[in-house]
Enzyme design. Sequence first.
Site, PDB file in Angstrom:
ATOM      1  N   PHE A   1       7.673 -24.077  -7.909  1.00 56.71           N
ATOM      2  CA  PHE A   1       6.305 -23.799  -8.351  1.00 56.71           C
ATOM      3  C   PHE A   1       6.085 -24.440  -9.714  1.00 56.71           C
ATOM      4  O   PHE A   1       6.792 -24.161 -10.686  1.00 56.71           O
ATOM      5  CB  PHE A   1       6.127 -22.281  -8.416  1.00 56.71           C
TER       6      PHE A   1
ATOM      7  N   THR B   1       4.493 -25.518 -13.318  1.00 52.05           N
ATOM      8  CA  THR B   1       3.876 -24.810 -14.441  1.00 52.05           C
ATOM      9  C   THR B   1       2.352 -24.954 -14.463  1.00 52.05           C
ATOM     10  O   THR B   1       1.662 -23.980 -14.766  1.00 52.05           O
ATOM     11  CB  THR B   1       4.503 -25.269 -15.769  1.00 52.05           C
TER      12      THR B   1
ATOM     13  N   PHE C   1       0.395 -24.833 -12.068  1.00 49.52           N
ATOM     14  CA  PHE C   1      -0.149 -23.870 -11.110  1.00 49.52           C
ATOM     15  C   PHE C   1       0.092 -22.431 -11.550  1.00 49.52           C
ATOM     16  O   PHE C   1      -0.687 -21.547 -11.218  1.00 49.52           O
ATOM     17  CB  PHE C   1       0.408 -24.149  -9.715  1.00 49.52           C
TER      18      PHE C   1
ATOM     19  N   LEU D   1      -2.975 -19.919 -11.998  1.00 53.38           N
ATOM     20  CA  LEU D   1      -2.927 -18.549 -11.476  1.00 53.38           C
ATOM     21  C   LEU D   1      -3.334 -17.551 -12.560  1.00 53.38           C
ATOM     22  O   LEU D   1      -4.122 -16.636 -12.324  1.00 53.38           O
ATOM     23  CB  LEU D   1      -1.512 -18.245 -10.969  1.00 53.38           C
ATOM     24  N   MET D   2      -2.828 -17.750 -13.769  1.00 52.51           N
ATOM     25  CA  MET D   2      -3.154 -16.857 -14.885  1.00 52.51           C
ATOM     26  C   MET D   2      -4.629 -16.955 -15.268  1.00 52.51           C
ATOM     27  O   MET D   2      -5.303 -15.946 -15.465  1.00 52.51           O
ATOM     28  CB  MET D   2      -2.258 -17.179 -16.077  1.00 52.51           C
ATOM     29  N   GLU D   3      -5.133 -18.188 -15.359  1.00 50.43           N
ATOM     30  CA  GLU D   3      -6.546 -18.361 -15.706  1.00 50.43           C
ATOM     31  C   GLU D   3      -7.462 -17.773 -14.650  1.00 50.43           C
ATOM     32  O   GLU D   3      -8.470 -17.133 -14.973  1.00 50.43           O
ATOM     33  CB  GLU D   3      -6.868 -19.847 -15.894  1.00 50.43           C
TER      34      GLU D   3
ATOM     35  N   GLY E   1     -11.943 -20.763 -20.414  1.00 54.62           N
ATOM     36  CA  GLY E   1     -10.646 -20.633 -21.061  1.00 54.62           C
ATOM     37  C   GLY E   1     -10.592 -21.485 -22.311  1.00 54.62           C
ATOM     38  O   GLY E   1     -11.057 -22.619 -22.318  1.00 54.62           O
TER      39      GLY E   1
ATOM     40  N   HIS F   1       7.073 -19.910 -18.979  1.00 53.74           N
ATOM     41  CA  HIS F   1       7.409 -20.023 -17.552  1.00 53.74           C
ATOM     42  C   HIS F   1       8.903 -19.769 -17.488  1.00 53.74           C
ATOM     43  O   HIS F   1       9.705 -20.634 -17.813  1.00 53.74           O
ATOM     44  CB  HIS F   1       7.041 -21.413 -17.032  1.00 53.74           C
TER      45      HIS F   1
ATOM     46  N   ARG G   1     -10.392 -16.255 -23.471  1.00 59.39           N
ATOM     47  CA  ARG G   1     -11.576 -16.838 -22.848  1.00 59.39           C
ATOM     48  C   ARG G   1     -12.775 -16.510 -23.738  1.00 59.39           C
ATOM     49  O   ARG G   1     -12.734 -15.518 -24.472  1.00 59.39           O
ATOM     50  CB  ARG G   1     -11.802 -16.262 -21.442  1.00 59.39           C
TER      51      ARG G   1
END
Length: 129
Positions: free
Chosen positions: A32, A34, A36, A40-42, A61, A68, A112
Site C-alpha cells: 500500500f 503512502t 494512498f 485515505l486520511m484526507e 486540505g 506510515h 483543513r
Amino acid sequence: MALNTGMKYRMEKTVTKDQLASSVGSGALDVFGTPFLILLMEEACFYCVRDKVEKGQSTVGTKLDVTHDSPTPIGAKVYCDCELTAIEGRKLVFKVEAYDEFGVIGKGIHERFIVDNERFLKKVNDKIK
C-alpha cells in the site's frame, strides 16, 4: 454550521493493485503506497465534516503531518479513523489513525480549512486567465 469537536468518521477500503507503491512510483515494493494512505486520511476528514459546513462551503486540505508505520499487502482491508479535535475559526484540526487487518499502519494530524466555494474557485480561475 453544526461542527463540534469530537466528531468522528471512519473511511474503509481494500488495497488494490493500482494503490501499490510499485504501481505509482512512490516505491519499488508491492505494498500500500503512502500517497494512498494520505488520501485515505484526507477522505476520512473531508467526509467527517462534509455535511456539517454551511451551504456553498467546503473544506480543503492544507497540512498533513503523518507517519506510515507498517506495510500493507494487496487485498488487505484498510481504514482510517479521524476525530475533529480543534476548531480555530475556519481551521479544522483532525487526529487521524489508519489501520489494516494486522494493526496500526499510520497516524498523525491533518488540517483543513473551510472555504467559500465560489470565492475559492474564483481564485483558481483568476490564475488561469
